[in-house]
Structure formats: C-alpha cells, structure tokens
Design an enzyme around this catalytic site. Structure first.
Site, mmCIF file in Angstrom:
data_model
loop_
_atom_site.group_PDB
_atom_site.id
_atom_site.type_symbol
_atom_site.label_atom_id
_atom_site.label_comp_id
_atom_site.label_asym_id
_atom_site.label_seq_id
_atom_site.Cartn_x
_atom_site.Cartn_y
_atom_site.Cartn_z
ATOM 1 N N VAL A 43 0.835 -1.205 0.000
ATOM 2 C CA VAL A 43 0.000 0.000 0.000
ATOM 3 C C VAL A 43 0.875 1.263 0.000
ATOM 4 O O VAL A 43 0.640 2.198 -0.783
ATOM 5 C CB VAL A 43 -0.963 0.007 1.210
ATOM 6 C CG1 VAL A 43 -1.837 1.253 1.181
ATOM 7 C CG2 VAL A 43 -1.845 -1.252 1.201
ATOM 8 N N LYS A 66 -6.701 -2.184 9.981
ATOM 9 C CA LYS A 66 -7.977 -2.647 10.583
ATOM 10 C C LYS A 66 -7.782 -3.225 11.968
ATOM 11 O O LYS A 66 -8.617 -3.058 12.847
ATOM 12 C CB LYS A 66 -8.662 -3.674 9.681
ATOM 13 C CG LYS A 66 -7.795 -4.859 9.337
ATOM 14 C CD LYS A 66 -7.724 -5.020 7.850
ATOM 15 C CE LYS A 66 -6.557 -5.855 7.428
ATOM 16 N NZ LYS A 66 -6.442 -6.023 6.029
ATOM 17 N N GLU A 89 -10.591 5.179 6.035
ATOM 18 C CA GLU A 89 -11.428 4.603 4.969
ATOM 19 C C GLU A 89 -10.861 3.283 4.431
ATOM 20 O O GLU A 89 -11.612 2.340 4.139
ATOM 21 C CB GLU A 89 -11.545 5.615 3.823
ATOM 22 C CG GLU A 89 -12.444 5.200 2.691
ATOM 23 C CD GLU A 89 -13.888 4.999 3.130
ATOM 24 O OE1 GLU A 89 -14.530 5.971 3.516
ATOM 25 O OE2 GLU A 89 -14.367 3.832 3.076
ATOM 26 N N VAL A 116 -11.417 -0.867 5.830
ATOM 27 C CA VAL A 116 -12.473 -1.840 5.489
ATOM 28 C C VAL A 116 -12.776 -1.727 3.993
ATOM 29 O O VAL A 116 -13.043 -0.635 3.489
ATOM 30 C CB VAL A 116 -13.784 -1.570 6.261
ATOM 31 C CG1 VAL A 116 -14.845 -2.603 5.898
ATOM 32 C CG2 VAL A 116 -13.544 -1.551 7.761
ATOM 33 N N ILE A 154 -13.384 0.387 -1.629
ATOM 34 C CA ILE A 154 -14.825 0.674 -1.570
ATOM 35 C C ILE A 154 -15.079 1.793 -0.563
ATOM 36 O O ILE A 154 -14.656 1.686 0.584
ATOM 37 C CB ILE A 154 -15.632 -0.562 -1.103
ATOM 38 C CG1 ILE A 154 -15.338 -1.772 -1.970
ATOM 39 C CG2 ILE A 154 -17.122 -0.271 -1.069
ATOM 40 C CD1 ILE A 154 -16.013 -3.050 -1.478
ATOM 41 N N GLY A 170 -0.996 -14.523 -5.370
ATOM 42 C CA GLY A 170 -0.630 -13.390 -4.503
ATOM 43 C C GLY A 170 -1.799 -12.828 -3.724
ATOM 44 O O GLY A 170 -1.673 -11.789 -3.075
ATOM 45 N N ASP A 194 -9.439 -11.419 10.032
ATOM 46 C CA ASP A 194 -9.412 -10.158 9.279
ATOM 47 C C ASP A 194 -10.839 -9.613 9.125
ATOM 48 O O ASP A 194 -11.093 -8.432 9.360
ATOM 49 C CB ASP A 194 -8.765 -10.437 7.911
ATOM 50 C CG ASP A 194 -8.784 -9.255 6.979
ATOM 51 O OD1 ASP A 194 -7.919 -8.380 7.125
ATOM 52 O OD2 ASP A 194 -9.675 -9.200 6.097
ATOM 53 N N LYS A 196 -12.715 -6.059 10.620
ATOM 54 C CA LYS A 196 -13.467 -5.110 9.779
ATOM 55 C C LYS A 196 -14.906 -4.963 10.276
ATOM 56 O O LYS A 196 -15.473 -3.866 10.258
ATOM 57 C CB LYS A 196 -13.417 -5.563 8.316
ATOM 58 C CG LYS A 196 -12.001 -5.484 7.731
ATOM 59 C CD LYS A 196 -11.896 -6.218 6.401
ATOM 60 C CE LYS A 196 -10.495 -6.114 5.809
ATOM 61 N NZ LYS A 196 -10.291 -7.020 4.666
ATOM 62 N N GLY A 228 -5.563 -4.770 -2.596
ATOM 63 C CA GLY A 228 -4.676 -4.467 -3.726
ATOM 64 C C GLY A 228 -4.102 -3.072 -3.571
ATOM 65 O O GLY A 228 -4.692 -2.213 -2.916
HETATM 66 P P1 NAP Z 1 3.284 -4.721 3.649
HETATM 67 O O1 NAP Z 1 3.392 -4.867 2.174
HETATM 68 O O2 NAP Z 1 3.736 -5.807 4.509
HETATM 69 O O3 NAP Z 1 4.091 -3.382 4.028
HETATM 70 C C1 NAP Z 1 4.317 -2.988 5.349
HETATM 71 C C2 NAP Z 1 5.337 -1.857 5.353
HETATM 72 O O4 NAP Z 1 5.473 -1.368 6.680
HETATM 73 C C3 NAP Z 1 6.725 -2.285 4.895
HETATM 74 O O5 NAP Z 1 7.309 -1.270 4.125
HETATM 75 C C4 NAP Z 1 7.511 -2.462 6.212
HETATM 76 O O6 NAP Z 1 8.878 -2.136 6.100
HETATM 77 C C5 NAP Z 1 6.833 -1.426 7.082
HETATM 78 N N1 NAP Z 1 6.854 -1.816 8.481
HETATM 79 C C6 NAP Z 1 6.200 -2.865 9.065
HETATM 80 N N2 NAP Z 1 6.466 -2.925 10.373
HETATM 81 C C7 NAP Z 1 7.317 -1.906 10.631
HETATM 82 C C8 NAP Z 1 7.949 -1.426 11.800
HETATM 83 N N3 NAP Z 1 7.809 -2.040 12.979
HETATM 84 N N4 NAP Z 1 8.730 -0.318 11.703
HETATM 85 C C9 NAP Z 1 8.907 0.298 10.521
HETATM 86 N N5 NAP Z 1 8.320 -0.104 9.370
HETATM 87 C C10 NAP Z 1 7.545 -1.176 9.425
HETATM 88 O O7 NAP Z 1 1.779 -4.378 4.073
HETATM 89 P P2 NAP Z 1 0.605 -3.786 3.160
HETATM 90 O O8 NAP Z 1 -0.037 -4.897 2.406
HETATM 91 O O9 NAP Z 1 1.097 -2.595 2.409
HETATM 92 O O10 NAP Z 1 -0.472 -3.347 4.282
HETATM 93 C C11 NAP Z 1 -0.286 -2.177 5.025
HETATM 94 C C12 NAP Z 1 -1.553 -1.884 5.830
HETATM 95 O O11 NAP Z 1 -2.634 -1.677 4.933
HETATM 96 C C13 NAP Z 1 -2.005 -3.008 6.770
HETATM 97 O O12 NAP Z 1 -2.596 -2.439 7.904
HETATM 98 C C14 NAP Z 1 -3.029 -3.738 5.955
HETATM 99 O O13 NAP Z 1 -3.963 -4.439 6.742
HETATM 100 C C15 NAP Z 1 -3.694 -2.571 5.254
HETATM 101 N N6 NAP Z 1 -4.392 -2.940 4.018
HETATM 102 C C16 NAP Z 1 -3.729 -3.624 3.064
HETATM 103 C C17 NAP Z 1 -4.393 -3.961 1.899
HETATM 104 C C18 NAP Z 1 -3.697 -4.716 0.790
HETATM 105 O O14 NAP Z 1 -4.340 -5.001 -0.217
HETATM 106 N N7 NAP Z 1 -2.406 -5.017 0.903
HETATM 107 C C19 NAP Z 1 -5.735 -3.587 1.731
HETATM 108 C C20 NAP Z 1 -6.376 -2.865 2.744
HETATM 109 C C21 NAP Z 1 -5.686 -2.536 3.884
HETATM 110 P P3 NAP Z 1 9.904 -3.048 5.233
HETATM 111 O O15 NAP Z 1 9.408 -2.893 3.817
HETATM 112 O O16 NAP Z 1 11.223 -2.456 5.446
HETATM 113 O O17 NAP Z 1 9.734 -4.444 5.743
HETATM 114 N N1 HSE Z 2 -6.179 -9.910 3.487
HETATM 115 C C1 HSE Z 2 -7.190 -8.964 3.164
HETATM 116 C C2 HSE Z 2 -8.191 -9.610 2.189
HETATM 117 C C3 HSE Z 2 -6.559 -7.723 2.543
HETATM 118 O O1 HSE Z 2 -7.914 -10.692 1.653
HETATM 119 O O2 HSE Z 2 -9.261 -9.043 1.990
HETATM 120 C C4 HSE Z 2 -7.425 -6.513 2.575
HETATM 121 O O3 HSE Z 2 -7.765 -6.081 3.841
#
Ligand code: NAP
Ligand code: HSE
Length: 432
Positions: free
Chosen positions: A18, A109, A133, A136, A140, A191, A205, A209, A306
């Site tokens: 993200v 979340k 926003e 969850v 959307i 993925g 998860d 939400k 995503g």
């Molecule tokens: P991710 O790809 O694992 O990225 C997490 C990032 O945070 C990485 O850059 C990591 O650093 C950094 N990080 C984690 N712990 C840390 C710490 N203790 N100190 C400093 N940096 C730290 O996760 P993501 O998928 O982007 O998700 C991020 C958030 O968005 C989560 O809360 C997730 O639930 C939410 N979210 C994600 C999605 C999705 O589709 N992926 C959708 C909705 C919401 P490094 O890169 O150096 O490891």
């Molecule tokens: N792991 C979550 C999902 C990512 O599959 O919907 C988005 O919150």
C-alpha cells in the site's frame, strides 16, 4: 477561518504494497491534487523496517528512516499516513502522533478494531482528524458513507463480504470444485493470500473489519473478542455442490444485526440464496450491504484489496485531511454511543441451518435424527439423502427452519449419540 497555500508535510509509515502505491500516486498526481485542494502534499520522511530492501517504488533514499521519531518529532510533518499494519508499534506511534496534534490516516484494521475508540477520542481531544477509509473494503467507500451519508438512518443490519482472499477461495471451490487446500494454494500462487493465511481463512481479518463497521453503524464500541467467529477451512467440495442444488452460494459473511437492545455480531461461512445480490459477489471482490430504516438496503461493491484500490482510499483521506489542516478545522466523528446496547450471546441467535450428517444406510436412522431435532423444537424444511458409493453409509443433508443456536447445538449433541450416526460432518448457517 483563513487558509493559506503552503505545502502539507506528510510522514509515511510503511512502504510495502500500500505504501508504495501511496508514494507513487502522490508523486504521479501531485499537480492534479495541488490544483484540487490548493496545496502540495509533500512526503517528508518514510519509515520502514529495512532500508536496504529493493522496492517496487524507488523513493529518494534521503527520506527513508527506521526511526519513528524522525516523523513524530518533525514539526513540518502535519499528517501521518500509517500503512505498516499490525497492532504494535503502530498503536504507540499513532497515539504519539495524535498527542503531537498531527492528523492521521491509517489503513490498519487490526489497530482500529482493537483501539479505534481510544484513538478517535484522542483525536477529538487534540482537535485533529483520524481517518481510516482503507481499513475496510480497500477501495470501496464505506466508512465515509456510514459517517455522513447514512447518518439520518437507524441502521439495523450490516451484511458483508469483506475478505477478498476467502471470497476468492470460496468462488474457486464453487466454480472449479477441488478442496479447500487446492483453492488456498491457487490463491497464494496468485498473490491474494499471505504465506501465512490464518487471519484470512479463520475469519480474523473479517472480524476486525466488522468491529469497525459495527462501531459506526450501531454507535457502540465492539472488541474483536465479542464477535462470534468461524473460518472456512472445514468446508468440503460437496458442500458447495449440495448448496447449489438447494439454490445457495457459500460465502464468508460478516454480519451485524440490531434486535431491540441487542446486536448480533458474527463472522462465519453462510449459505446465501442465489437470488440475493451478495451471492454473485465473486473472486477477490468485497461487498457491504447496509440496511437502514429510511433507505432500506444499499450495496457497496468493489475491489477490497490491492495496492491501487487501497491507495485510492488512503489518498482520498489524505486530501481530506490536508483541506482540514489548511483550514485549521477538524471533523470529529460523532461520539454518540447508544447506552444499553449489548452484544447478543451467540446461543440466542436464531437462524436457519444446513446440516450434513454421515449415517449408516439402514432403517430408522433418519427417523431418529428427525426425532432429536423435533425434541429441541427444530423444524425441518427439507431433507436429501445422498448415497456414498461403495460403502454402507449415506449422507443426509437437512435444511432447518429458524432455530435458536443453543437448541441446535443441543440437538447436534443428541444426534451424535444416535446409533447409526457416523458423525455430524457439517453445520452451516443460512443467510435469510
Ligand atoms: P506490507 O506490504 O507488509 O508493508 C508494510 C510496510 O510497513 C513495509 O514497508 C515495512 O517495512 C513497514 N513496516 C512494518 N512494520 C514496521 C515497523 N515495525 N517499523 C517500521 N516499518 C515497518 O503491508 P501492506 O499490504 O502494504 O499493508 C499495510 C496496511 O494496509 C495493513 O494495515 C493492511 O492491513 C492494510 N491494508 C492492506 C491492503 C492490501 O491489499 N495489501 C488492503 C487494505 C488494507 P519493510 O518494507 O522495510 O519491511
Ligand atoms: N487480506 C485482506 C483480504 C486484505 O484478503 O481481503 C485486505 O484487507
């Protein structure tokens, strides 16, 4: 209240799936956003764990730090965007950010489900906004409509498919057959599912939400431990076949329903009638249906995860926050709480059930099962008996009418004790 045209300084916590999307889009669309809100949004520092990691978006290395204080103590950073995930240290950092009067946008979340009430209270106290926003339904819009557009309603129901990974797995089992493990492996290869998919497949998860949605919809604070939760790992290929024969899809639903001064809160697989819109929300899509006393039902549907869909929600919150910062206003979430509302014990929930029971194929077994159900005031809506080839056993699939959960569980204990019953292999609740 005056406004000025200075740049708004951002501290970005996280540069993963993200965070990279957010950094890229803030750079790509910088001109558009500046024209839109009258201010440049400038990323001043980026917090990561491992600065040496190769990243999808090449950020200026001078901005990268592993020290949160570089963001939290910088007076030129007025807005923190937290996209790290996890409870700690995000909780600590966001508390510190709010106490330092910084506006906050988060996609987290788990954090909002466990500590949302406290953090929102802190935001109010410090006259800043905490926007979430993206926490969850990814792309959307659902938090903002609940906060604003639907506020005139008394919300009575929230029924949602809010986990893309499990929806992908369930859709794959419906359309292509195969076991849960085959479908999970396919989701991981594409993925969608994490290497450790526990939070998704066990409904954790979706529970986070649901807590966030329930707080907004029902004006109550809910902790994840108060939500009844069952995952999707025990569903078998033939449950999908039988469900379709009976006119249902199987979905992992997150449900909140207000009944008097109680609210049902549950996350579990459910049979969804094929003529309901939620039954055709397939693949990694998410959907949230809200039922209110004035607008009846509305359905929000779209990509629930995503990089770019989630970035869409995060950046919209950031633009909103930037306007508030420049105008020196904030829009606190209503602190209205419905005193006296409580979570309904799962035992008291009434719903219909799908039961799949393995039995010895001999006279009297079905009659004994019907008797055990009737003993607990549970009425049968339909029965199908399926022979299991090459063995002396059969499968009985029963659909019940509405029954109380506690009665159903007692009846199942009785049924397991009937001579000729091999086991109760499956119990799935039905979404009416
Ligand atoms: P991710 O790809 O694992 O990225 C997490 C990032 O945070 C990485 O850059 C990591 O650093 C950094 N990080 C984690 N712990 C840390 C710490 N203790 N100190 C400093 N940096 C730290 O996760 P993501 O998928 O982007 O998700 C991020 C958030 O968005 C989560 O809360 C997730 O639930 C939410 N979210 C994600 C999605 C999705 O589709 N992926 C959708 C909705 C919401 P490094 O890169 O150096 O490891
Ligand atoms: N792991 C979550 C999902 C990512 O599959 O919907 C988005 O919150």
């Amino acid at each position: 209240m005056g406004s000025d045209r200075r740049a708004i300084g951002i501290g970005l916590m996280g540069l993963g799936v993200v965070g990279s999307g957010v950094a890229r889009i803030l750079q790509q669309k910088a001109g558009v956003y500046e024209r839109q809100i009258g201010h440049a949004l400038v990323i001043r520092r980026v917090l990561v764990r491992d600065p040496s990691k190769e990243r999808e978006f090449a950020i200026d290395p001078a901005l990268v730090t592993t020290n949160a204080a570089d963001l939290l103590d910088d007076p030129e950073i007025e807005l923190i965007i937290e996209v790290m995930g996890g409870e700690q240290p995000a909780y600590r950092y966001l508390r510190d950010a709010l106490k330092a009067n910084k506006f906050v946008v988060t996609a987290n979340k788990e954090l909002m489900a466990k500590h949302g009430a406290e953090l929102l209270g802190l935001a109010r106290e410090h006259k800043v906004d905490l926007l979430y926003e993206a926490s969850v339904g990814g792309g959307i819009p659902i938090i903002a409509p609940l906060k604003r557009d639907l506020l005139a309603n008394d919300i009575v129901g929230v029924t949602a498919i809010i986990n893309g990974t499990t929806n992908y797995i369930l859709t794959s089992m419906t359309k292509h057959g195969g076991s849960f493990h085959d479908a999970l492996a396919a989701a991981q290869a594409l993925g969608y599912a994490e290497p450790d998919p526990t939070n998704d497949v066990e409904g954790i998860d979706a529970t986070y939400k649901l807590c966030i949605l329930a707080a907004l919809a029902f004006h109550m604070d809910v902790h994840p431990d108060q939500v009844f939760r069952e995952g999707i790992t025990k569903l078998a290929e033939r449950d999908f076949r039988y469900a379709r024969e009976l006119g249902y899809a199987i979905k992992l639903l997150a449900m909140g329903r207000k009944q008097g001064d109680q609210v049902q809160l549950r996350v579990h697989p459910a049979l969804v009638p094929l003529d309901q819109l939620l039954a055709s929300v397939d693949g990694a899509l998410n959907a949230v249906e809200i039922e209110g006393d004035l607008m009846s039902r509305v359905l929000f549907q779209g990509p629930g995860a995503g990089s770019l869909p989630t970035t869409s929600a995060v950046v919209a919150d950031a633009l909103d926050a930037a306007v508030s910062i420049s105008n020196r206003v904030y829009w606190p979430l209503s602190s209205r709480r419905e005193a006296g509302l409580r979570v309904m014990p799962m035992d008291d929930v009434r719903t219909r059930y799908y039961l799949r029971i393995g039995v010895a194929d001999r006279p009297g077994v079905l009659a004994s099962i019907a008797g055990a159900l009737s003993e607990r005031q549970i009425s049968i809506a339909s029965v199908i008996q399926k022979e299991v080839d090459g063995q002396d056993t059969a499968e009985i699939v029963i659909m019940t009418h509405d029954a109380r959960e506690a009665d159903l569980q007692r009846a199942l204990r009785d049924i397991r004790g009937i001579a000729g019953v091999v086991d109760v292999d499956q119990v799935v609740r039905v979404n009416s």
